[in-house]
Structure formats: C-alpha cells, structure tokens
Design a protein around this motif. Structure first.
Motif, PDB file in Angstrom:
ATOM      1  N   PHE A 198       0.839  -1.200   0.000  1.00  0.00           N
ATOM      2  CA  PHE A 198       0.000   0.000   0.000  1.00  0.00           C
ATOM      3  C   PHE A 198       0.875   1.251   0.000  1.00  0.00           C
ATOM      4  CE2 PHE A 198      -4.027  -1.946   2.179  1.00  0.00           C
ATOM      5  CZ  PHE A 198      -4.224  -2.739   1.062  1.00  0.00           C
ATOM      6  N   SER A 199       2.082   1.139   0.566  1.00  0.00           N
ATOM      7  CA  SER A 199       2.957   2.302   0.680  1.00  0.00           C
ATOM      8  C   SER A 199       3.446   2.805  -0.670  1.00  0.00           C
ATOM      9  CB  SER A 199       4.157   1.980   1.574  1.00  0.00           C
ATOM     10  OG  SER A 199       3.760   1.762   2.912  1.00  0.00           O
ATOM     11  N   PHE A 200       3.658   1.915  -1.632  1.00  0.00           N
ATOM     12  CA  PHE A 200       4.145   2.409  -2.924  1.00  0.00           C
ATOM     13  C   PHE A 200       3.015   2.808  -3.875  1.00  0.00           C
ATOM     14  CE2 PHE A 200       4.886  -2.332  -3.971  1.00  0.00           C
ATOM     15  CZ  PHE A 200       3.726  -2.470  -4.722  1.00  0.00           C
ATOM     16  N   GLU A 201       1.775   2.640  -3.444  1.00  0.00           N
ATOM     17  CA  GLU A 201       0.665   3.015  -4.315  1.00  0.00           C
ATOM     18  C   GLU A 201       0.604   4.519  -4.554  1.00  0.00           C
ATOM     19  OE1 GLU A 201      -2.186  -0.833  -3.376  1.00  0.00           O
ATOM     20  OE2 GLU A 201      -2.688   1.101  -2.454  1.00  0.00           O
ATOM     21  N   SER A 202       1.062   5.315  -3.594  1.00  0.00           N
ATOM     22  CA  SER A 202       1.122   6.770  -3.818  1.00  0.00           C
ATOM     23  C   SER A 202       2.048   7.086  -4.979  1.00  0.00           C
ATOM     24  CB  SER A 202       1.603   7.492  -2.554  1.00  0.00           C
ATOM     25  OG  SER A 202       0.675   7.371  -1.508  1.00  0.00           O
ATOM     26  N   ALA A 203       3.188   6.369  -5.039  1.00  0.00           N
ATOM     27  CA  ALA A 203       4.127   6.587  -6.139  1.00  0.00           C
ATOM     28  C   ALA A 203       3.502   6.173  -7.476  1.00  0.00           C
ATOM     29  CB  ALA A 203       5.420   5.810  -5.901  1.00  0.00           C
ATOM     30  N   MET A 204       2.724   5.097  -7.464  1.00  0.00           N
ATOM     31  CA  MET A 204       2.048   4.667  -8.691  1.00  0.00           C
ATOM     32  C   MET A 204       1.020   5.715  -9.130  1.00  0.00           C
ATOM     33  SD  MET A 204       1.556   0.596  -7.896  1.00  0.00           S
ATOM     34  CE  MET A 204       0.807   0.213  -9.483  1.00  0.00           C
ATOM     35  N   LEU A 205       0.238   6.193  -8.188  1.00  0.00           N
ATOM     36  CA  LEU A 205      -0.777   7.198  -8.525  1.00  0.00           C
ATOM     37  C   LEU A 205      -0.121   8.487  -9.008  1.00  0.00           C
ATOM     38  CD1 LEU A 205      -3.218   6.587  -5.541  1.00  0.00           C
ATOM     39  CD2 LEU A 205      -3.627   5.993  -7.941  1.00  0.00           C
TER      40      LEU A 205
ATOM     41  N   PRO B 123      -2.969   3.543 -12.800  1.00  0.00           N
ATOM     42  CA  PRO B 123      -4.196   3.244 -12.061  1.00  0.00           C
ATOM     43  C   PRO B 123      -3.989   2.146 -11.024  1.00  0.00           C
ATOM     44  CG  PRO B 123      -4.287   2.277 -14.259  1.00  0.00           C
ATOM     45  CD  PRO B 123      -3.050   3.138 -14.220  1.00  0.00           C
ATOM     46  N   VAL B 124      -4.676   2.277  -9.890  1.00  0.00           N
ATOM     47  CA  VAL B 124      -4.665   1.252  -8.845  1.00  0.00           C
ATOM     48  C   VAL B 124      -6.116   0.805  -8.673  1.00  0.00           C
ATOM     49  CG1 VAL B 124      -4.083   0.695  -6.460  1.00  0.00           C
ATOM     50  CG2 VAL B 124      -2.649   2.309  -7.744  1.00  0.00           C
ATOM     51  N   ARG B 125      -6.429  -0.358  -9.233  1.00  0.00           N
ATOM     52  CA  ARG B 125      -7.814  -0.777  -9.408  1.00  0.00           C
ATOM     53  C   ARG B 125      -8.586  -0.898  -8.088  1.00  0.00           C
ATOM     54  NH1 ARG B 125      -8.962  -2.820 -13.778  1.00  0.00           N
ATOM     55  NH2 ARG B 125      -8.166  -0.765 -14.307  1.00  0.00           N
ATOM     56  N   HIS B 126      -7.966  -1.479  -7.058  1.00  0.00           N
ATOM     57  CA  HIS B 126      -8.731  -1.684  -5.833  1.00  0.00           C
ATOM     58  C   HIS B 126      -9.043  -0.369  -5.127  1.00  0.00           C
ATOM     59  CE1 HIS B 126      -4.479  -2.036  -4.563  1.00  0.00           C
ATOM     60  NE2 HIS B 126      -4.875  -1.417  -3.464  1.00  0.00           N
ATOM     61  N   ILE B 127      -8.230   0.671  -5.370  1.00  0.00           N
ATOM     62  CA  ILE B 127      -8.574   1.998  -4.839  1.00  0.00           C
ATOM     63  C   ILE B 127      -9.696   2.600  -5.667  1.00  0.00           C
ATOM     64  CG2 ILE B 127      -7.754   4.356  -4.460  1.00  0.00           C
ATOM     65  CD1 ILE B 127      -5.039   3.248  -3.729  1.00  0.00           C
ATOM     66  N   GLU B 128      -9.593   2.476  -6.992  1.00  0.00           N
ATOM     67  CA  GLU B 128     -10.650   2.990  -7.874  1.00  0.00           C
ATOM     68  C   GLU B 128     -12.006   2.367  -7.545  1.00  0.00           C
ATOM     69  OE1 GLU B 128      -8.069   3.698 -12.008  1.00  0.00           O
ATOM     70  OE2 GLU B 128      -9.340   1.942 -11.790  1.00  0.00           O
ATOM     71  N   ASP B 129     -12.013   1.062  -7.316  1.00  0.00           N
ATOM     72  CA  ASP B 129     -13.275   0.334  -7.112  1.00  0.00           C
ATOM     73  C   ASP B 129     -13.624   0.146  -5.643  1.00  0.00           C
ATOM     74  OD1 ASP B 129     -13.376   0.215  -9.825  1.00  0.00           O
ATOM     75  OD2 ASP B 129     -12.910  -1.925 -10.008  1.00  0.00           O
ATOM     76  N   ASN B 130     -12.775   0.695  -4.750  1.00  0.00           N
ATOM     77  CA  ASN B 130     -13.055   0.687  -3.307  1.00  0.00           C
ATOM     78  C   ASN B 130     -13.276  -0.720  -2.760  1.00  0.00           C
ATOM     79  OD1 ASN B 130     -13.400   1.938  -0.790  1.00  0.00           O
ATOM     80  ND2 ASN B 130     -15.621   2.021  -1.025  1.00  0.00           N
ATOM     81  N   HIS B 131     -12.307  -1.589  -3.025  1.00  0.00           N
ATOM     82  CA  HIS B 131     -12.343  -2.921  -2.423  1.00  0.00           C
ATOM     83  C   HIS B 131     -10.939  -3.311  -1.981  1.00  0.00           C
ATOM     84  CE1 HIS B 131     -10.453  -4.973  -5.842  1.00  0.00           C
ATOM     85  NE2 HIS B 131     -11.283  -4.355  -6.653  1.00  0.00           N
ATOM     86  N   ASN B 132     -10.828  -4.424  -1.290  1.00  0.00           N
ATOM     87  CA  ASN B 132      -9.539  -4.887  -0.791  1.00  0.00           C
ATOM     88  C   ASN B 132      -8.692  -5.423  -1.943  1.00  0.00           C
ATOM     89  OD1 ASN B 132      -7.537  -5.548   1.023  1.00  0.00           O
ATOM     90  ND2 ASN B 132      -8.804  -6.895   2.269  1.00  0.00           N
ATOM     91  N   VAL B 133      -7.384  -5.273  -1.833  1.00  0.00           N
ATOM     92  CA  VAL B 133      -6.485  -5.758  -2.877  1.00  0.00           C
ATOM     93  C   VAL B 133      -6.545  -7.296  -2.948  1.00  0.00           C
ATOM     94  CG1 VAL B 133      -4.479  -5.890  -1.335  1.00  0.00           C
ATOM     95  CG2 VAL B 133      -4.116  -5.559  -3.782  1.00  0.00           C
ATOM     96  N   PRO B 134      -6.523  -7.885  -4.159  1.00  0.00           N
ATOM     97  CA  PRO B 134      -6.492  -9.350  -4.247  1.00  0.00           C
ATOM     98  C   PRO B 134      -5.108  -9.909  -3.934  1.00  0.00           C
ATOM     99  CG  PRO B 134      -6.499  -8.386  -6.453  1.00  0.00           C
ATOM    100  CD  PRO B 134      -6.643  -7.245  -5.482  1.00  0.00           C
ATOM    101  N   MET B 135      -5.087 -10.997  -3.156  1.00  0.00           N
ATOM    102  CA  MET B 135      -3.837 -11.627  -2.733  1.00  0.00           C
ATOM    103  C   MET B 135      -3.939 -13.136  -2.954  1.00  0.00           C
ATOM    104  SD  MET B 135      -3.535  -9.378   0.763  1.00  0.00           S
ATOM    105  CE  MET B 135      -5.296  -8.988   0.769  1.00  0.00           C
ATOM    106  N   TYR B 136      -2.824 -13.754  -3.340  1.00  0.00           N
ATOM    107  CA  TYR B 136      -2.830 -15.154  -3.742  1.00  0.00           C
ATOM    108  C   TYR B 136      -1.643 -15.896  -3.121  1.00  0.00           C
ATOM    109  CZ  TYR B 136      -5.617 -12.977  -7.452  1.00  0.00           C
ATOM    110  OH  TYR B 136      -6.549 -12.227  -8.154  1.00  0.00           O
TER     111      TYR B 136
END
Length: 262
Positions: free
Chosen positions: A119-126, A131-144
């Motif tokens: 989550f910390s590097f998502e500011s750099a991506m934005l 685009p950061v899809r889980h922020i756009e769509d307001n859901h939790n990030v998918p993890m596998y």
C-alpha cells in the motif's frame, strides 16, 4: 471523513475507538503502511531470521521490545494491541479468531514485527498516473498463495503470498520503475503476466482480499506481499501467531518517500 488526507495519529485514534473498521488502502496518503506479525519471544529470533532471508515478502520496518506493544520507530505512542482495524489470531496453524483488538491475547512475552506493505508504494504509482484498481473500485487488494517457496528459517517455512494490480500494458515498465524505488515495501514485482506460472489457478478467486477486474489491454502484475506470514503460519503451525487481517494495515508516522532509495 477525508481519510486520505488525515494524519496517521488521527486515523489510529478512530481505529482505537472502534469507529473505523475497513481496509486501509488510500488512507493517510503518502504515509507508510505496515503488516503485523506477533509471536512469542522463543520464536522471535526464528521469525527475524526468516524475514532477513525473505526481504521481498517480509521487509522489516520495526521490532518491538519483548512485551511492549509500542512500535517506537514507526509510531511513537501507538499501541499495536488496538491501532489496527482488524486482526487475525492463528493457533497451531489454524485461524481461530478475527477481532478488532488483541488485548485478551496479549502477554508480556510477545514480540511484534512491522513489515513493509505494498500500500505504501501506491502513492508513487498514482503520482505516476498508473491506475490502482482496488482503490478505484473501493475494495480490498487481491492476494494469492503462490508456488514460490520462501527460504526457510528455524520453525518457519512455506509459500510466498503476492498481491495483484492490473496494469495497462504500456505502463508496466513505469510501474516497475515506480515501485523499485521502495525495496522496504516489497519493491519491484516478482511476476508479470500469466498467473499459472506462479501457481495461481483462478485469478478471479484470490486467497485473501477481493478480486479485481482486469480490463482489455491490462496485464496482471504481482508483488510480494506481507500476508506471506499468514501462509507461513498455516504451514509452520506455531503455537501462536497474531497478524493483521489482510488489507487492514497499521498506519505509520513516516512518509513513503522516507523509504525511497532513488
């Protein structure tokens, strides 16, 4: 509430009061977020060694003194028993509880680790217009849970967990560049493209979090994830491991840029 622009201590106060129980992605924009692992003192060295041998999924930001819930490097005055929105409690590899505070589980022989979070590097991506899809769509990030083996240490062994973000193919190089600046919060991706290569059978069924829509022209990109210790708990079966719930992170005082290396 404008959670994105609030200060970390303000958000932690809301969490401690039980007024904020939701995934923390996008909160306190620009501030470090961290994964949590708590084990008994007799396993603390084993976990420290495990993290040292596996810096991609488990980059250490802070380690508490034995029995002390205050993370002095990442948030003076905070209390790791109360300041995370949701916790998971594993006993002998089984998830036995999910709670909003861990006061009843805390003992004076526990050691807490804060690990870097993507989550910390998502500011750099934005900031790079990625685009950061889980922020756009307001859901939790998918993890596998993948087929990638971690380097064992003492009691701990098992498979790496990854988080996924769909990236437009023309922005993949930029996404790699943006996140490579932050090795203490997982850094560059560990895999790009075909999920089956790393053992993911169905991209629409994450092991943790929520599925993200992958649009035409986008490629799934996978980063090492600080939920890896929860996979490790299930395979290594320590008598007790307390973690954050996936996506419900500890928000630290320092800024993401404090961890940038370039």
């Amino acid at each position: 509430m404008d959670l994105a622009n609030m200060k970390p201590n303000e958000v932690r106060s809301l969490i401690r009061k039980g007024e904020l129980v939701q995934p923390t992605s996008g909160m306190c924009k620009g501030h470090i977020q961290a994964n949590l692992v708590i084990v008994h003192k007799d396993l603390a060295f084993d976990f420290l060694l495990f993290a040292q041998r596996n810096p991609k999924p488990c980059p250490i930001l802070d380690v508490t003194d034995v029995g002390d819930p205050e993370p002095k490097l990442m948030a003076k005055g905070a209390d790791l028993r109360f300041d995370i929105p949701k916790y998971r409690v594993y006993k002998h590899g089984e998830l036995v509880d999910e709670v909003t505070d861990i006061e009843k589980y805390w003992t004076d022989d526990l050691v807490a680790f804060l690990l870097g979070c993507s989550f910390s590097f998502e500011s750099a991506m934005l900031n790079a217009s990625i685009p950061v899809r889980h922020i756009e769509d307001n859901h939790n990030v998918p993890m596998y849970i993948t087929n990638i083996e971690t380097e064992p240490a003492g009691k701990f062994h098992g498979k790496m967990v990854v988080s996924m973000r769909p990236i437009p193919h023309q922005q993949i190089v930029r996404a790699v560049q943006a996140t490579s600046r932050f090795p203490q919060v997982h850094g560059a991706p560990v895999h790009i493209g075909d999920p089956s290569i790393i053992g993911i059978k169905d991209i629409d069924k994450p092991d943790f979090g929520d599925a993200s829509v992958i649009k035409e022209g986008e490629v799934p990109v996978f980063w090492a994830c600080g939920v890896t210790p929860q996979s490790i708990a299930m395979t290594s079966k320590p008598d007790l491991m307390i973690t954050h719930s996936p996506g419900y992170m500890f928000i630290c005082d320092p800024m993401d840029e404090d961890l940038a290396v370039l």
